[in-house]
Design a protein around this motif. Structure first.
Motif: not given
Length: 414
Positions: A167-172, A188-197
């Motif tokens: 989360s928070g890392i730019d992955l666009r 089992s747990e995947l968090y990609l919050v605010d990654c500019h997807l």
């Protein structure tokens, strides 16, 4: 059991030399303004270094716990002082440590992930075969807002990963993330919050997640229809967070694989159309947030069958029709009820006594008087009405609730 190794003076087991060199390489590439790694020097057993955890018997490094603690702020993307946090590079060799299971470098200010034996090429240019981290279960890089990661192909070799937080890392620039993550059989747990997807592969019909329980894709720029693969998951997913995106279109009429779903958070999107009746069949649902969308039509009566529901939030939509006590028949665990839409009509039986005691309620429009059943709610901490025209008269029995309410949380807009 894994604990930091403490050896007796005659112990012949010491920190593995390969592990030590990898850790020293990490230290050499890091900028450490607060001396977080000050105990890391070659003359000492690395099992005694700060943040390092070794196996009790083999002394192989199994955990590296080095999160940066906040000085100010409450979240990774708030204004905080990171002048004391680590910066510099994260060598890919950390993920190659043979017995490393847990890696936490969250909330630092790292800039790049590098592979030193390949002349410090950016991780984004590496073939994924370079990594070999089959023991890694837990990876937390949350909050490294300036970390450069061009793609995620390197995760393909980390087949044992169960927990990922980027989360928070730019992955666009990573457009294939769904397929790459689905290749991890234990995830089992995947968090990609605010990654500019900005893409959720809406045309992809299936993603072979086999163990996924938590999916958090909130606060991205995802501008697409709700993807087919999400509602075709065959794993027993329990938590889905898609709030604060740009998702559009209608929800599917059937969700056959969501029978253990507990949280469904879809707020602050552009979803439209009716709320499907299938939501009222998800018997384990405890939190449902549909707020701030373009949903229309009536609120399904069978939502009242969700006996596990604790929060029902459906503010700022375009619902029509009548909402009555029939919508809340079996909601004995309900604590938060937020239902508001300009064209909705609230019509409750004057003698209805709800099966719940609420902590918070927001309704609208209602009038000319508050619904009678509100007088039965003795645990209220917040109360709100939208677009409602009424006032409380002196001596009105509703005033009994005043001492129990925080006035800063009470409002009635006109």
């Amino acid at each position: 059991m894994f604990t930091t190794c403490i050896h007796s003076s005659d112990s012949k087991i010491h920190c593995n030399e390969k592990d030590k060199q990898i850790l020293l390489n990490f230290k050499n590439g890091a900028i450490d303004p607060s001396g977080l790694l000050s105990t890391w020097f070659s003359q000492q057993d690395c099992c005694h270094w700060y943040g390092v955890v070794c196996h009790n018997f083999t002394s192989r490094v199994t955990q590296l716990n080095l999160p940066c603690s906040f000085i100010n702020g409450y979240g990774y993307n708030n204004f905080i002082d990171k002048s004391h946090c680590l910066s510099g590079d994260i060598p890919i060799s950390l993920l190659q440590m043979e017995f490393l299971e847990h890696l936490d470098l969250s909330n630092h200010d790292f800039l790049a992930m590098t592979y030193n034996s390949m002349n410090n090429l950016s991780l984004g240019n590496l073939p994924y075969q370079c990594g070999n981290s089959s023991s890694l279960h837990y990876l937390d890089l949350l909050g490294n807002l300036n970390l450069l990661i061009h793609n995620l192909e390197w995760l393909s070799s980390a087949s044992s990963l169960k927990y990922i937080d980027l989360s928070g890392i730019d992955l666009r620039t990573e457009t294939n993330w769904v397929q790459l993550m689905a290749m991890l059989p234990s995830l089992s747990e995947l968090y990609l919050v605010d990654c500019h997807l900005d893409n959720m592969s809406p045309s992809l019909h299936f993603a072979n997640f086999t163990a996924l329980e938590v999916l958090d894709l909130s606060v991205n720029a995802i501008y697409s229809e709700v993807p087919n693969w999400l509602f075709n998951l065959t794993c027993d997913i329990s938590y889905i967070y898609l709030d604060n995106n740009l998702l559009r279109g209608e929800l599917p009429k059937a969700m056959p694989n969501f029978q253990v779903l507990k949280y469904l958070v879809l707020s602050n999107n552009d979803l439209n159309g009716p709320i499907p009746d299938c939501l009222g069949k998800l018997e384990h649902l405890t939190y449902l947030d549909l707020s701030s969308n373009l949903f229309s039509g009536p609120l399904p009566i069978n939502l009242g069958n969700l006996s596990s529901l604790v929060a029902l939030k459906a503010r700022s939509n375009y619902f029509t029709g009548v909402v009555s006590e029939k919508h809340f028949t079996n909601l004995s665990n309900l604590k938060f009820l937020f239902v508001e839409s300009p064209n909705i009509i609230f019509d409750f039986d004057l003698h209805w006594i709800p099966p719940f005691q609420l902590d918070g309620v927001f309704l609208g429009p209602v009038g000319p008087k508050p619904p009678q059943w509100l007088y039965t709610q003795t645990s209220l901490k917040s109360l709100g009405f939208a677009n409602s025209k009424f006032s409380f008269e002196t001596g009105d029995k509703f005033g009994v609730l005043y001492p129990k309410l925080n006035f800063s949380n009470w409002w009635a807009t006109q």
